[in-house]
Design a protein around this motif. Structure first.
Motif, PDB file in Angstrom:
ATOM      1  N   UNK A 108       3.475 -19.276  -2.148  1.00 38.88           N
ATOM      2  CA  UNK A 108       4.865 -18.823  -2.074  1.00 38.88           C
ATOM      3  C   UNK A 108       5.484 -18.966  -0.693  1.00 38.88           C
ATOM      4  N   UNK A 109       4.661 -18.911   0.364  1.00 38.56           N
ATOM      5  CA  UNK A 109       5.195 -19.001   1.725  1.00 38.56           C
ATOM      6  C   UNK A 109       4.830 -20.307   2.426  1.00 38.56           C
ATOM      7  N   UNK A 110       4.056 -21.131   1.748  1.00 37.61           N
ATOM      8  CA  UNK A 110       3.657 -22.439   2.301  1.00 37.61           C
ATOM      9  C   UNK A 110       2.954 -22.299   3.650  1.00 37.61           C
ATOM     10  N   UNK A 111       2.067 -21.303   3.739  1.00 40.57           N
ATOM     11  CA  UNK A 111       1.293 -21.118   4.962  1.00 40.57           C
ATOM     12  C   UNK A 111      -0.154 -21.517   4.678  1.00 40.57           C
ATOM     13  N   UNK A 112      -0.891 -21.944   5.688  1.00 41.30           N
ATOM     14  CA  UNK A 112      -2.288 -22.313   5.461  1.00 41.30           C
ATOM     15  C   UNK A 112      -3.159 -21.076   5.224  1.00 41.30           C
ATOM     16  N   UNK A 113      -4.182 -21.255   4.419  1.00 42.30           N
ATOM     17  CA  UNK A 113      -5.108 -20.154   4.119  1.00 42.30           C
ATOM     18  C   UNK A 113      -5.741 -19.601   5.393  1.00 42.30           C
ATOM     19  N   UNK A 114      -5.882 -20.428   6.396  1.00 46.27           N
ATOM     20  CA  UNK A 114      -6.486 -19.979   7.656  1.00 46.27           C
ATOM     21  C   UNK A 114      -5.595 -19.004   8.422  1.00 46.27           C
ATOM     22  N   UNK A 115      -4.354 -18.831   7.965  1.00 42.78           N
ATOM     23  CA  UNK A 115      -3.442 -17.870   8.588  1.00 42.78           C
ATOM     24  C   UNK A 115      -3.483 -16.503   7.909  1.00 42.78           C
ATOM     25  N   UNK A 116      -4.393 -16.331   6.956  1.00 46.07           N
ATOM     26  CA  UNK A 116      -4.507 -15.062   6.234  1.00 46.07           C
ATOM     27  C   UNK A 116      -5.881 -14.458   6.522  1.00 46.07           C
ATOM     28  N   UNK A 117      -5.875 -13.302   7.147  1.00 47.39           N
ATOM     29  CA  UNK A 117      -7.107 -12.582   7.500  1.00 47.39           C
ATOM     30  C   UNK A 117      -7.039 -11.226   6.815  1.00 47.39           C
ATOM     31  N   UNK A 118      -8.001 -10.942   5.945  1.00 44.42           N
ATOM     32  CA  UNK A 118      -7.986  -9.703   5.165  1.00 44.42           C
ATOM     33  C   UNK A 118      -9.251  -8.905   5.452  1.00 44.42           C
ATOM     34  N   UNK A 119      -9.070  -7.608   5.679  1.00 48.07           N
ATOM     35  CA  UNK A 119     -10.213  -6.710   5.840  1.00 48.07           C
ATOM     36  C   UNK A 119      -9.968  -5.482   4.966  1.00 48.07           C
ATOM     37  N   UNK A 120     -11.045  -4.998   4.334  1.00 48.14           N
ATOM     38  CA  UNK A 120     -10.956  -3.808   3.478  1.00 48.14           C
ATOM     39  C   UNK A 120     -11.795  -2.690   4.068  1.00 48.14           C
ATOM     40  N   UNK A 121     -11.235  -1.501   4.046  1.00 44.46           N
ATOM     41  CA  UNK A 121     -11.943  -0.297   4.468  1.00 44.46           C
ATOM     42  C   UNK A 121     -12.013   0.644   3.274  1.00 44.46           C
ATOM     43  N   UNK A 122     -13.164   1.331   3.124  1.00 45.60           N
ATOM     44  CA  UNK A 122     -13.363   2.237   1.991  1.00 45.60           C
ATOM     45  C   UNK A 122     -13.805   3.617   2.459  1.00 45.60           C
ATOM     46  N   UNK A 123     -12.873   4.426   2.958  1.00 43.78           N
ATOM     47  CA  UNK A 123     -13.262   5.772   3.363  1.00 43.78           C
ATOM     48  C   UNK A 123     -13.717   6.573   2.130  1.00 43.78           C
ATOM     49  N   UNK A 124     -14.697   7.466   2.296  1.00 45.22           N
ATOM     50  CA  UNK A 124     -15.126   8.304   1.172  1.00 45.22           C
ATOM     51  C   UNK A 124     -13.944   9.114   0.634  1.00 45.22           C
ATOM     52  N   UNK A 125     -13.991   9.431  -0.653  1.00 42.24           N
ATOM     53  CA  UNK A 125     -12.891  10.179  -1.281  1.00 42.24           C
ATOM     54  C   UNK A 125     -12.597  11.488  -0.564  1.00 42.24           C
ATOM     55  N   UNK A 126     -13.605  12.100   0.034  1.00 40.89           N
ATOM     56  CA  UNK A 126     -13.381  13.362   0.744  1.00 40.89           C
ATOM     57  C   UNK A 126     -12.449  13.207   1.938  1.00 40.89           C
ATOM     58  N   UNK A 127     -12.230  11.961   2.360  1.00 43.99           N
ATOM     59  CA  UNK A 127     -11.341  11.699   3.494  1.00 43.99           C
ATOM     60  C   UNK A 127      -9.920  11.358   3.074  1.00 43.99           C
ATOM     61  N   UNK A 128      -9.620  11.470   1.790  1.00 42.71           N
ATOM     62  CA  UNK A 128      -8.281  11.204   1.287  1.00 42.71           C
ATOM     63  C   UNK A 128      -7.605  12.518   0.936  1.00 42.71           C
ATOM     64  N   UNK A 129      -6.366  12.668   1.321  1.00 43.77           N
ATOM     65  CA  UNK A 129      -5.566  13.842   0.948  1.00 43.77           C
ATOM     66  C   UNK A 129      -4.211  13.404   0.463  1.00 43.77           C
ATOM     67  N   UNK A 130      -3.793  13.934  -0.682  1.00 43.85           N
ATOM     68  CA  UNK A 130      -2.502  13.568  -1.242  1.00 43.85           C
ATOM     69  C   UNK A 130      -1.825  14.834  -1.741  1.00 43.85           C
ATOM     70  N   UNK A 131      -0.608  15.046  -1.289  1.00 45.41           N
ATOM     71  CA  UNK A 131       0.125  16.234  -1.710  1.00 45.41           C
ATOM     72  C   UNK A 131      -0.546  17.529  -1.300  1.00 45.41           C
ATOM     73  N   UNK A 132      -1.274  17.499  -0.193  1.00 46.59           N
ATOM     74  CA  UNK A 132      -1.965  18.694   0.295  1.00 46.59           C
ATOM     75  C   UNK A 132      -3.289  18.956  -0.363  1.00 46.59           C
ATOM     76  N   UNK A 133      -3.745  18.014  -1.192  1.00 50.97           N
ATOM     77  CA  UNK A 133      -5.025  18.194  -1.880  1.00 50.97           C
ATOM     78  C   UNK A 133      -6.013  17.101  -1.494  1.00 50.97           C
ATOM     79  N   UNK A 134      -7.241  17.522  -1.288  1.00 52.99           N
ATOM     80  CA  UNK A 134      -8.304  16.553  -1.011  1.00 52.99           C
ATOM     81  C   UNK A 134      -8.647  15.845  -2.313  1.00 52.99           C
ATOM     82  N   UNK A 135      -8.819  14.546  -2.235  1.00 53.66           N
ATOM     83  CA  UNK A 135      -9.136  13.747  -3.432  1.00 53.66           C
ATOM     84  C   UNK A 135     -10.476  14.050  -3.996  1.00 53.66           C
TER      85      UNK A 135
END
Length: 118
Positions: free
Chosen positions: A91-118
């Motif tokens: 869609x953007x006509x950019x080379x694949x080498x211009x895309x760098x992706x990293x994923x982080x997976x914090x434990x659910x205990x480190x997520x809070x939404x609406x004042x509640x721990x996940x």
């Protein structure tokens, strides 16, 4: 509920940035089967003086950080990387080498939404 942060150089059009958001979101729907409403995305832009990338990267080089709930399989993560990259390239006509992706997976205990721990 992936949290998406895209780091890129300043100067992109609103249309370019919207396409980046859409490509990433579509890739997450396809690979992680998230709901369409589940969009938590942001772009952080940098001046050239605050940005350094390896030789061979273009002005479109971006670093995509995905913070995700733990439990996705290696195959799902692989698919997400491949699908997001493919969509951005098409869609953007950019080379694949211009895309760098990293994923982080914090434990659910480190997520809070609406004042509640996940």
């Amino acid at each position: 509920m992936p949290l998406v942060k895209v780091n890129m150089l300043k100067g992109k059009t609103p249309e370019f940035k919207k396409t980046v958001f859409d490509c990433i979101h579509e890739g997450l729907i396809d690979s992680f089967e998230i709901a369409d409403w589940d969009r938590f995305q942001r772009i952080q832009e940098f001046d050239k003086t605050n940005w350094e990338a390896p030789e061979g990267k273009t002005e479109n080089f971006m670093i995509i950080e995905l913070m995700i709930f733990p439990g996705r399989t290696k195959e799902q993560k692989k698919n997400a990387i491949e699908i997001i990259t493919k969509k951005l390239c098409e869609k953007l006509k950019i080379p694949a080498t211009d895309v760098f992706i990293v994923m982080n997976e914090p434990p659910l205990e480190n997520w809070g939404m609406g004042g509640n721990q996940k």
